[in-house]
Write a protein that holds these residues in place. Structure first.
Motif, mmCIF file in Angstrom:
data_model
loop_
_atom_site.group_PDB
_atom_site.id
_atom_site.type_symbol
_atom_site.label_atom_id
_atom_site.label_comp_id
_atom_site.label_asym_id
_atom_site.label_seq_id
_atom_site.Cartn_x
_atom_site.Cartn_y
_atom_site.Cartn_z
ATOM 1 N N VAL A 19 1.087 -1.289 -0.106
ATOM 2 C CA VAL A 19 0.033 -0.097 0.103
ATOM 3 C C VAL A 19 0.921 1.483 0.073
ATOM 4 O O VAL A 19 0.721 2.219 -0.619
ATOM 5 N N GLU A 23 1.121 4.321 -2.746
ATOM 6 C CA GLU A 23 1.062 5.522 -2.498
ATOM 7 C C GLU A 23 2.201 6.305 -3.222
ATOM 8 O O GLU A 23 1.875 7.287 -3.759
ATOM 9 N N LEU A 52 -4.913 0.359 -4.962
ATOM 10 C CA LEU A 52 -5.476 1.358 -4.086
ATOM 11 C C LEU A 52 -6.943 1.592 -4.671
ATOM 12 O O LEU A 52 -7.608 2.093 -3.927
ATOM 13 N N SER A 55 -9.971 2.474 -2.253
ATOM 14 C CA SER A 55 -9.377 2.798 -0.885
ATOM 15 C C SER A 55 -9.742 4.242 -0.293
ATOM 16 O O SER A 55 -9.779 4.381 0.814
ATOM 17 N N GLU A 60 -5.019 7.283 -4.101
ATOM 18 C CA GLU A 60 -5.963 6.879 -5.095
ATOM 19 C C GLU A 60 -6.313 8.083 -5.992
ATOM 20 O O GLU A 60 -6.558 8.063 -7.191
#
Length: 317
Positions: A19, A23, A52, A55, A60
């Motif tokens: 994750v 990002e 993402l 999310s 995102e």
């Protein structure tokens, strides 16, 4: 550039949390876009979104924003609108001011390209967010968009003032792409007024900046304007040769149809402003770029405008 290099090194670390990596990829996509590295921006954004998606995070929203910009550059305007609306929804849910204002600016620019009735309302929403705040980059873009609105309405004095104010901010911010865009618009305004010397200075400065940026797409638009400058100065053969060179380069970039649509829109502006010879030259150029099968509406519009200009010529004669 330094931030982009640091981010690239961070993403190269093995075993990072997926994750967090996603990002970081979203921000890397944005850095690639700002450096006009469209393919890399698209790849990073798509990779980020694969992790993402759904999310509701900053990453995102940023990935969707980059995909909006890429889709606009590729003239996938329906996809651009869908990505942009999703990005705006995410940033609004987070009360992310930079994200909201940037998404509004991108969607406003898209509405201008599509000649959408939503353009004015989006512009006013963008202006309300930005004109009284500290975001000078955003204010420069609002001034630029207001300039296009005035230019489309042939309010040339107001358009010139707005583009000049946007350009001044872009210079302060060292935003070369913003400077180039304003200079191109100012060059067209000077040409619409038959002020060829001033137009030439603005357009040459515009082209110089685009060469520094290696922006081959926008260089084609700069050379379309320089072709008009040559024709306006009585150098018809030079202007037509430059139009042919632009057509060739747009074809090599896979942007032929998009270039035709752009030239058709500029031709309409010159026709309404009472510059029929320049409008005719642009229409001839546009018709070499437009695909009559895929772009039947644009092709019919170009032929209609050519016929209207021919009728005006016969009446004048």
């Amino acid at each position: 550039d330094e931030a982009g290099r640091w981010l690239g090194q961070s993403l190269a670390v093995q075993g990072a949390d997926p994750v967090l990596r996603a990002e970081g990829e979203a921000w890397a996509a944005l850095f690639h876009w700002r450096r006009d590295e469209t393919d890399a921006a698209k790849g990073r954004a798509q990779s980020s979104l694969s992790t993402l998606d759904g999310s509701g995070t900053d990453g995102e929203g940023i990935a969707l924003l980059v995909l909006t910009l890429v889709a606009i550059s590729e003239r996938e305007l329906d996809a651009a609108d869908a990505y942009g609306q999703r990005a705006l929804e995410i940033f609004r849910a987070q009360d992310h001011r930079w994200g909201v204002t940037t998404a509004f600016l991108v969607l406003t620019h898209l509405a201008m390209i599509r000649k959408s009735p939503a353009f004015t309302s989006l512009l006013e929403e963008s202006a309300a967010l930005l004109e009284s705040g500290p975001d000078r980059w955003g204010r420069a873009h609002v001034l630029n968009l207001r300039g296009y609105e005035a230019l489309n309405n042939l309010d040339l004095d107001r358009a010139q003032d707005l583009f000049a104010a946007s350009h001044e901010l872009a210079v302060e911010l060292a935003d070369r792409a913003g400077q180039a865009e304003n200079l191109l618009a100012l060059g067209h305004i000077r040409l619409l007024r038959a002020e060829t010397e001033d137009a030439g200075r603005a357009l040459q400065e515009n082209r110089s900046l685009l060469e520094q940026l290696h922006d081959h797409h926008q260089l084609a638009h700069a050379d379309q304007a320089l072709a008009l400058l040559a024709i306006s100065s009585g150098r018809n053969a030079e202007g037509e040769a430059l139009f042919q060179d632009v057509s060739r380069r747009l074809g090599e970039m896979g942007l032929t149809m998009m270039g035709g649509t752009y030239a058709l829109g500029i031709a309409d502006l010159y026709q309404r402003a009472g510059r029929p010879s320049l409008a005719s030259a642009l229409l001839r150029h546009a018709m070499t770029l437009i695909n009559p099968t895929i772009q039947s509406a644009e092709y019919a519009r170009a032929k209609q405008q050519m016929a209207a200009l021919a009728d005006v010529g016969e009446e004048t004669a």
